[in-house]
Design a protein around this motif. Structure first.
Motif, PDB file in Angstrom:
ATOM      1  N   UNK A  11      23.506 121.798 -39.185  1.00  0.00           N
ATOM      2  CA  UNK A  11      23.771 120.484 -38.615  1.00  0.00           C
ATOM      3  C   UNK A  11      23.048 119.387 -39.377  1.00  0.00           C
ATOM      4  N   UNK A  12      23.469 119.145 -40.611  1.00  0.00           N
ATOM      5  CA  UNK A  12      22.812 118.130 -41.430  1.00  0.00           C
ATOM      6  C   UNK A  12      23.266 116.734 -41.003  1.00  0.00           C
ATOM      7  N   UNK A  13      22.367 115.748 -41.004  1.00  0.00           N
ATOM      8  CA  UNK A  13      22.749 114.401 -40.581  1.00  0.00           C
ATOM      9  C   UNK A  13      23.734 113.734 -41.551  1.00  0.00           C
ATOM     10  N   UNK A  14      23.716 114.150 -42.814  1.00  0.00           N
ATOM     11  CA  UNK A  14      24.579 113.497 -43.804  1.00  0.00           C
ATOM     12  C   UNK A  14      25.665 114.429 -44.346  1.00  0.00           C
ATOM     13  N   UNK A  15      25.954 115.529 -43.645  1.00  0.00           N
ATOM     14  CA  UNK A  15      26.992 116.426 -44.121  1.00  0.00           C
ATOM     15  C   UNK A  15      26.993 117.749 -43.383  1.00  0.00           C
ATOM     16  N   UNK A  16      27.803 118.671 -43.869  1.00  0.00           N
ATOM     17  CA  UNK A  16      27.981 119.967 -43.254  1.00  0.00           C
ATOM     18  C   UNK A  16      27.229 121.020 -44.068  1.00  0.00           C
ATOM     19  N   UNK A  17      26.384 121.799 -43.428  1.00  0.00           N
ATOM     20  CA  UNK A  17      25.586 122.810 -44.115  1.00  0.00           C
ATOM     21  C   UNK A  17      26.431 123.879 -44.782  1.00  0.00           C
ATOM     22  N   UNK A  18      27.537 124.277 -44.150  1.00  0.00           N
ATOM     23  CA  UNK A  18      28.403 125.299 -44.719  1.00  0.00           C
ATOM     24  C   UNK A  18      29.058 124.782 -45.999  1.00  0.00           C
ATOM     25  N   UNK A  19      29.489 123.521 -45.995  1.00  0.00           N
ATOM     26  CA  UNK A  19      30.058 122.923 -47.210  1.00  0.00           C
ATOM     27  C   UNK A  19      28.994 122.835 -48.311  1.00  0.00           C
ATOM     28  N   UNK A  20      27.758 122.551 -47.934  1.00  0.00           N
ATOM     29  CA  UNK A  20      26.664 122.491 -48.907  1.00  0.00           C
ATOM     30  C   UNK A  20      26.418 123.860 -49.539  1.00  0.00           C
ATOM     31  N   UNK A  21      26.463 124.921 -48.725  1.00  0.00           N
ATOM     32  CA  UNK A  21      26.295 126.280 -49.240  1.00  0.00           C
ATOM     33  C   UNK A  21      27.416 126.593 -50.232  1.00  0.00           C
ATOM     34  N   UNK A  22      28.638 126.265 -49.864  1.00  0.00           N
ATOM     35  CA  UNK A  22      29.785 126.500 -50.759  1.00  0.00           C
ATOM     36  C   UNK A  22      29.615 125.739 -52.065  1.00  0.00           C
ATOM     37  N   UNK A  23      29.146 124.502 -51.978  1.00  0.00           N
ATOM     38  CA  UNK A  23      28.929 123.688 -53.176  1.00  0.00           C
ATOM     39  C   UNK A  23      27.902 124.348 -54.100  1.00  0.00           C
ATOM     40  N   UNK A  24      26.810 124.843 -53.533  1.00  0.00           N
ATOM     41  CA  UNK A  24      25.775 125.503 -54.337  1.00  0.00           C
ATOM     42  C   UNK A  24      26.357 126.739 -55.026  1.00  0.00           C
ATOM     43  N   UNK A  25      27.135 127.518 -54.298  1.00  0.00           N
ATOM     44  CA  UNK A  25      27.711 128.741 -54.860  1.00  0.00           C
ATOM     45  C   UNK A  25      28.746 128.442 -55.951  1.00  0.00           C
ATOM     46  N   UNK A  26      29.407 127.310 -55.878  1.00  0.00           N
ATOM     47  CA  UNK A  26      30.395 126.938 -56.901  1.00  0.00           C
ATOM     48  C   UNK A  26      29.732 126.586 -58.225  1.00  0.00           C
ATOM     49  N   UNK A  27      28.488 126.138 -58.174  1.00  0.00           N
ATOM     50  CA  UNK A  27      27.752 125.807 -59.386  1.00  0.00           C
ATOM     51  C   UNK A  27      27.311 127.113 -60.035  1.00  0.00           C
ATOM     52  N   UNK A  28      27.862 127.429 -61.203  1.00  0.00           N
ATOM     53  CA  UNK A  28      27.616 128.731 -61.859  1.00  0.00           C
ATOM     54  C   UNK A  28      26.139 129.012 -62.094  1.00  0.00           C
ATOM     55  N   UNK A  29      25.355 127.990 -62.423  1.00  0.00           N
ATOM     56  CA  UNK A  29      23.949 128.234 -62.707  1.00  0.00           C
ATOM     57  C   UNK A  29      23.145 128.505 -61.432  1.00  0.00           C
ATOM     58  N   UNK A  30      23.748 128.355 -60.251  1.00  0.00           N
ATOM     59  CA  UNK A  30      23.028 128.562 -59.000  1.00  0.00           C
ATOM     60  C   UNK A  30      23.551 129.756 -58.203  1.00  0.00           C
ATOM     61  N   UNK A  31      24.407 130.596 -58.806  1.00  0.00           N
ATOM     62  CA  UNK A  31      25.026 131.674 -58.033  1.00  0.00           C
ATOM     63  C   UNK A  31      24.015 132.723 -57.580  1.00  0.00           C
ATOM     64  N   UNK A  32      22.883 132.834 -58.259  1.00  0.00           N
ATOM     65  CA  UNK A  32      21.919 133.878 -57.907  1.00  0.00           C
ATOM     66  C   UNK A  32      20.829 133.396 -56.956  1.00  0.00           C
ATOM     67  N   UNK A  33      20.765 132.119 -56.663  1.00  0.00           N
ATOM     68  CA  UNK A  33      19.697 131.582 -55.812  1.00  0.00           C
ATOM     69  C   UNK A  33      19.923 132.005 -54.359  1.00  0.00           C
ATOM     70  N   UNK A  34      18.915 132.602 -53.731  1.00  0.00           N
ATOM     71  CA  UNK A  34      19.053 132.959 -52.314  1.00  0.00           C
ATOM     72  C   UNK A  34      19.155 131.698 -51.455  1.00  0.00           C
ATOM     73  N   UNK A  35      20.031 131.743 -50.480  1.00  0.00           N
ATOM     74  CA  UNK A  35      20.205 130.621 -49.547  1.00  0.00           C
ATOM     75  C   UNK A  35      19.975 131.149 -48.143  1.00  0.00           C
ATOM     76  N   UNK A  36      18.976 130.599 -47.457  1.00  0.00           N
ATOM     77  CA  UNK A  36      18.686 131.006 -46.091  1.00  0.00           C
ATOM     78  C   UNK A  36      19.012 129.869 -45.136  1.00  0.00           C
ATOM     79  N   UNK A  37      19.827 130.179 -44.145  1.00  0.00           N
ATOM     80  CA  UNK A  37      20.139 129.222 -43.094  1.00  0.00           C
ATOM     81  C   UNK A  37      19.085 129.376 -42.009  1.00  0.00           C
ATOM     82  N   UNK A  38      18.504 128.261 -41.624  1.00  0.00           N
ATOM     83  CA  UNK A  38      17.576 128.226 -40.495  1.00  0.00           C
ATOM     84  C   UNK A  38      18.202 127.253 -39.511  1.00  0.00           C
TER      85      UNK A  38
END
Length: 174
Positions: A11-38
């Motif tokens: 529940x981000x104030x300036x966007x959607x967290x799920x869309x942000x996760x998808x955006x990070x995964x689309x960036x090839x240089x960031x595909x290996x970074x662990x993403x934890x939802x809290x």
């Protein structure tokens, strides 16, 4: 400085967290970074959307500091963290679906895995961790994790156990 872990609230104030996760995964240089939802969201639908988008961990905000530190350390070591309450909800919803999916997709799935992905899947099935696989194949752990994520995507699963079960069902591994 390199990013080692991303913590995301849905529940981000300036966007959607799920869309942000998808955006990070689309960036090839960031595909290996662990993403934890809290997050405080604990419905199976929202959790599955976050995991499908590429989250590698999901922890409820109500957990204490010690549990959060443990979750972060586990993710940084290549693990996948799902809050036990959430895991129980997911298991209730997933068991019936898993029985039908592999057979319906078997013809399509057999040709989708690359030789390297199949090699890694066999090593996963043998019980090797990402670190052990990286040492055996002389590649980085992050590369192994990227291959594993690709395997998950191609087999339509979200865990090593499910990937192994689907692969055995369709005859990719014995």
């Amino acid at each position: 400085m390199a990013v080692k872990l991303v913590l995301v609230d849905l529940g981000l104030p300036d966007g959607n967290g799920i869309e942000f996760i998808s955006y990070i995964r689309e960036e090839k240089q960031h595909c290996e970074i662990p993403i934890m939802v809290v997050s405080a969201w604990n419905s199976a639908e929202v959790i599955l959307k976050a995991l499908s988008a590429g989250a590698t961990g999901y922890v409820l905000k109500e957990r204490d500091d010690f549990e959060l530190i443990f979750a972060i350390r586990s993710l940084l070591r290549g693990g996948v963290i799902i809050d036990p309450f959430i895991a129980n909800q997911i298991l209730k919803n997933v068991h019936a679906e898993d029985v039908v999916k592999p057979e319906a997709q078997s013809c399509q799935l057999e040709t989708n895995l690359s030789a390297r992905e199949l090699e890694i899947l066999n090593l996963v099935a043998a019980g090797n961790s990402s670190r052990e696989i990286s040492e055996q194949l002389n590649i980085s752990k992050f590369t192994v994790d990227c291959h594993i994520k690709n395997i998950y995507h191609k087999l339509s699963v979200n865990s090593r156990t499910k990937a192994i079960n689907v692969a055995k069902t369709i005859g990719l591994i014995s």
